[in-house]
Design an enzyme around this catalytic site. Structure first.
Site, mmCIF file in Angstrom:
data_model
loop_
_atom_site.group_PDB
_atom_site.id
_atom_site.type_symbol
_atom_site.label_atom_id
_atom_site.label_comp_id
_atom_site.label_asym_id
_atom_site.label_seq_id
_atom_site.Cartn_x
_atom_site.Cartn_y
_atom_site.Cartn_z
ATOM 1 C CG ASP A 1 -5.495 -6.875 -3.065
ATOM 2 O OD1 ASP A 1 -5.094 -8.025 -3.354
ATOM 3 O OD2 ASP A 1 -5.520 -6.436 -1.901
ATOM 4 C CB CYS B 1 -3.861 -13.366 -2.268
ATOM 5 S SG CYS B 1 -5.642 -13.367 -2.426
ATOM 6 C CG PHE C 1 -11.347 -7.012 -6.361
ATOM 7 C CD1 PHE C 1 -12.346 -7.975 -6.380
ATOM 8 C CD2 PHE C 1 -10.732 -6.675 -7.561
ATOM 9 C CE1 PHE C 1 -12.715 -8.598 -7.574
ATOM 10 C CE2 PHE C 1 -11.088 -7.290 -8.752
ATOM 11 C CZ PHE C 1 -12.081 -8.261 -8.768
ATOM 12 C CG ASN D 1 -19.323 -8.976 -10.066
ATOM 13 O OD1 ASN D 1 -18.122 -8.858 -10.326
ATOM 14 N ND2 ASN D 1 -19.953 -10.123 -10.128
ATOM 15 C CB ALA D 2 -14.627 -5.885 -9.455
ATOM 16 N NE ARG E 1 -3.850 -2.187 2.262
ATOM 17 C CZ ARG E 1 -3.761 -3.188 3.140
ATOM 18 N NH1 ARG E 1 -2.923 -3.114 4.154
ATOM 19 N NH2 ARG E 1 -4.543 -4.239 3.037
ATOM 20 C CG ASP F 1 -15.284 -5.137 -1.725
ATOM 21 O OD1 ASP F 1 -14.053 -5.364 -1.680
ATOM 22 O OD2 ASP F 1 -16.143 -5.983 -1.372
HETATM 23 N N1 SAH Z 1 -7.512 -4.667 -1.323
HETATM 24 C C1 SAH Z 1 -8.095 -5.003 -0.061
HETATM 25 C C2 SAH Z 1 -8.235 -6.477 0.155
HETATM 26 C C3 SAH Z 1 -9.078 -7.159 -0.874
HETATM 27 S S1 SAH Z 1 -9.748 -8.668 -0.342
HETATM 28 C C4 SAH Z 1 -7.267 -4.407 1.063
HETATM 29 O O1 SAH Z 1 -6.189 -3.871 0.798
HETATM 30 O O2 SAH Z 1 -7.702 -4.484 2.211
HETATM 31 C C5 SAH Z 1 -10.831 -9.021 -1.659
HETATM 32 C C6 SAH Z 1 -12.101 -8.190 -1.669
HETATM 33 O O3 SAH Z 1 -12.774 -8.497 -2.880
HETATM 34 C C7 SAH Z 1 -13.070 -8.466 -0.546
HETATM 35 O O4 SAH Z 1 -13.344 -7.274 0.125
HETATM 36 C C8 SAH Z 1 -14.347 -8.982 -1.247
HETATM 37 O O5 SAH Z 1 -15.540 -8.490 -0.668
HETATM 38 C C9 SAH Z 1 -14.174 -8.431 -2.630
HETATM 39 N N2 SAH Z 1 -14.811 -9.159 -3.726
HETATM 40 C C10 SAH Z 1 -14.889 -10.493 -3.929
HETATM 41 N N3 SAH Z 1 -15.468 -10.753 -5.118
HETATM 42 C C11 SAH Z 1 -15.746 -9.557 -5.690
HETATM 43 C C12 SAH Z 1 -16.329 -9.161 -6.925
HETATM 44 N N4 SAH Z 1 -16.725 -10.051 -7.835
HETATM 45 N N5 SAH Z 1 -16.438 -7.846 -7.179
HETATM 46 C C13 SAH Z 1 -16.033 -6.927 -6.287
HETATM 47 N N6 SAH Z 1 -15.479 -7.246 -5.096
HETATM 48 C C14 SAH Z 1 -15.333 -8.543 -4.810
#
Ligand code: SAH
Length: 400
Positions: free
Chosen positions: A301, A341, A231, A280-281, A209, A253
């Site tokens: 991420d 990850c 995300f 949904n991303a 970050r 998110d």
């Molecule tokens: N970047 C964040 C961590 C991401 S964890 C940080 O630095 O804290 C992954 C995230 O993706 C979660 O919050 C989850 O809710 C989200 N997620 C999972 N599937 C998704 C989708 N299809 N579209 C958007 N968000 C999603």
């Protein structure tokens, strides 16, 4: 009586390389009776001592190592020594130990035990039978070494079922609030310690970050970057982007509770040049592309798309799609910040997938930064599963 596991002669020498797991398929024979969680001596096919640990005959991972020393007993003192060593390691390598991963299971020679520290509150996951039956020793050692005000057990993780353990989440010790405010790289972050995802916050990306700082000011007059983060969870990257000078961040998110906390985190740090979107991303990226949106920086991420090797094909498609769309949304010379990850998405495969996405998007990628998890997530050299996080920053140039 000592229970002994004899390993096959033909096995790979993973244990000697530092991998603390013994699979059922590697065992030649057992001397004594294995019970879930019992202490066990692991010996080679000739009976030569290799390690001592705990066993679980119900699990594919039949034993896990706690010590490689023949003279070290599996007792309360071992746990105290390990937990103290883990804490000393954090103090040696982290600039700020207020909030961090204090114990990272296998990599801290405490297989099956995760402890995240949010100031004086600890969130703990116990992921194996051997750890479950030694909970009293763990609790005592955590109290002695870390002096917490409260400890919350987040044992509501499905992997516990593979060990024959039930799922639960509850206060383990002392006083645990619903939320804790921590500092990360000087920024204020609220963490929901009881109901947040996993243990509440993703400490592994702390240094990453901070690594986005140089991307947030662009052009000759150093104006702030326009950023899209998908995300975003509780806004870790977003608040960093704003802090480092972004003109505006759009943060997406799928989880409404995560976005609620992200919104509060932005406000807590005094930022209002940010838009939060519950979506949904995959849909959001497609829509943004259709609308001809352009950004200076796109941050991706996502969660682990490949939780198993079988899920890899689908995961590759997922990583390719989001990265391809992310690249297309960038102005020429903009920056893609991207992570995976999933352990099964090995580093070479991740790079290949990004290259494949770049080919289809008619982009040339220039690597600015490549890294993994932070120092509170150490890695044992012989344990590939520990090397799960890939993080990259690319400058994205147009082609054709
Ligand atoms: N970047 C964040 C961590 C991401 S964890 C940080 O630095 O804290 C992954 C995230 O993706 C979660 O919050 C989850 O809710 C989200 N997620 C999972 N599937 C998704 C989708 N299809 N579209 C958007 N968000 C999603």
């Amino acid at each position: 009586m000592t229970v002994r596991l004899y390993l096959k002669k033909s096995r790979k020498k993973r244990l000697e390389h530092g991998h603390p797991w013994v699979y059922q398929s590697e065992v030649e024979g057992v001397e004594g009776t294995l019970t879930p969680g019992c202490t066990v001596e692991i010996v080679n096919h000739q009976g030569v001592f290799l390690a001592r640990g705990y066993a679980n005959p119900q699990s594919q991972i039949i034993a896990r190592v706690l010590t490689y020393s023949p003279s070290e007993a599996v007792d309360e003192n071992l746990f105290f020594t390990r937990i103290r060593a883990a804490w000393e390691y954090r103090q040696q390598f982290l600039q700020d130990t207020g909030a961090c991963r204090a114990i990272y299971g296998e990599a801290d020679f405490l297989p099956g035990l995760i402890v995240d520290k949010y100031n004086d509150i600890l969130v703990v996951q116990i992921l194996s039978y051997g750890m479950e039956v030694r909970k009293d020793w763990i609790l005592q050692a955590l109290k002695d070494v870390l002096q917490p005000r409260g400890i919350y057990l987040r044992n509501d993780v499905p992997v516990r079922r593979l060990e024959g353990l039930s799922l639960e989440a509850d206060v383990w010790f002392g006083d645990v609030p619903d939320e804790v405010e921590i500092l990360e790289n000087g920024l204020r972050i609220v963490v929901n310690v009881r109901e947040g995802q996993k243990t509440g916050y993703f400490f592994d990306q702390r240094d990453n970050r901070a690594a986005i700082a140089p991307l947030m000011r662009c052009g000759a007059n150093q104006q702030g970057a326009r950023v899209l983060e998908c995300f975003c969870h509780t806004g870790g990257f977003t608040v960093h982007a704003l802090h480092y000078g972004a003109a505006h961040v759009t943060a997406v998110d799928i989880s409404e509770p995560a976005i609620d906390v992200a919104r509060r985190n932005a406000a807590l740090n005094g930022f209002n040049n940010v838009e939060f979107v519950v979506a949904n991303a995959f849909d959001y990226l497609r829509e943004a592309e259709r609308n001809g949106q352009r950004y200076d920086v796109v941050i991706l991420d996502p969660p682990a798309f490949a939780k198993s090797r079988r899920a890899l094909e689908g995961a590759i498609r997922g990583y390719k799609e989001i990265n391809l769309r992310g690249m297309k949304l960038l102005r020429d010379g903009g920056f893609l910040v991207t992570a995976s990850c999933s352990y099964h998405m090995l580093p070479d495969l991740f790079q290949e997938t990004l290259l494949d996405a770049a080919l289809d998007a008619h982009k040339i990628l220039r690597l600015v930064h490549w890294s993994g998890a932070g120092k509170d997530h150490p890695e044992i050299a012989g344990v590939p599963e520990g090397h799960y996080l890939k993080f990259a920053i690319f400058q994205v140039h147009s082609r054709g």
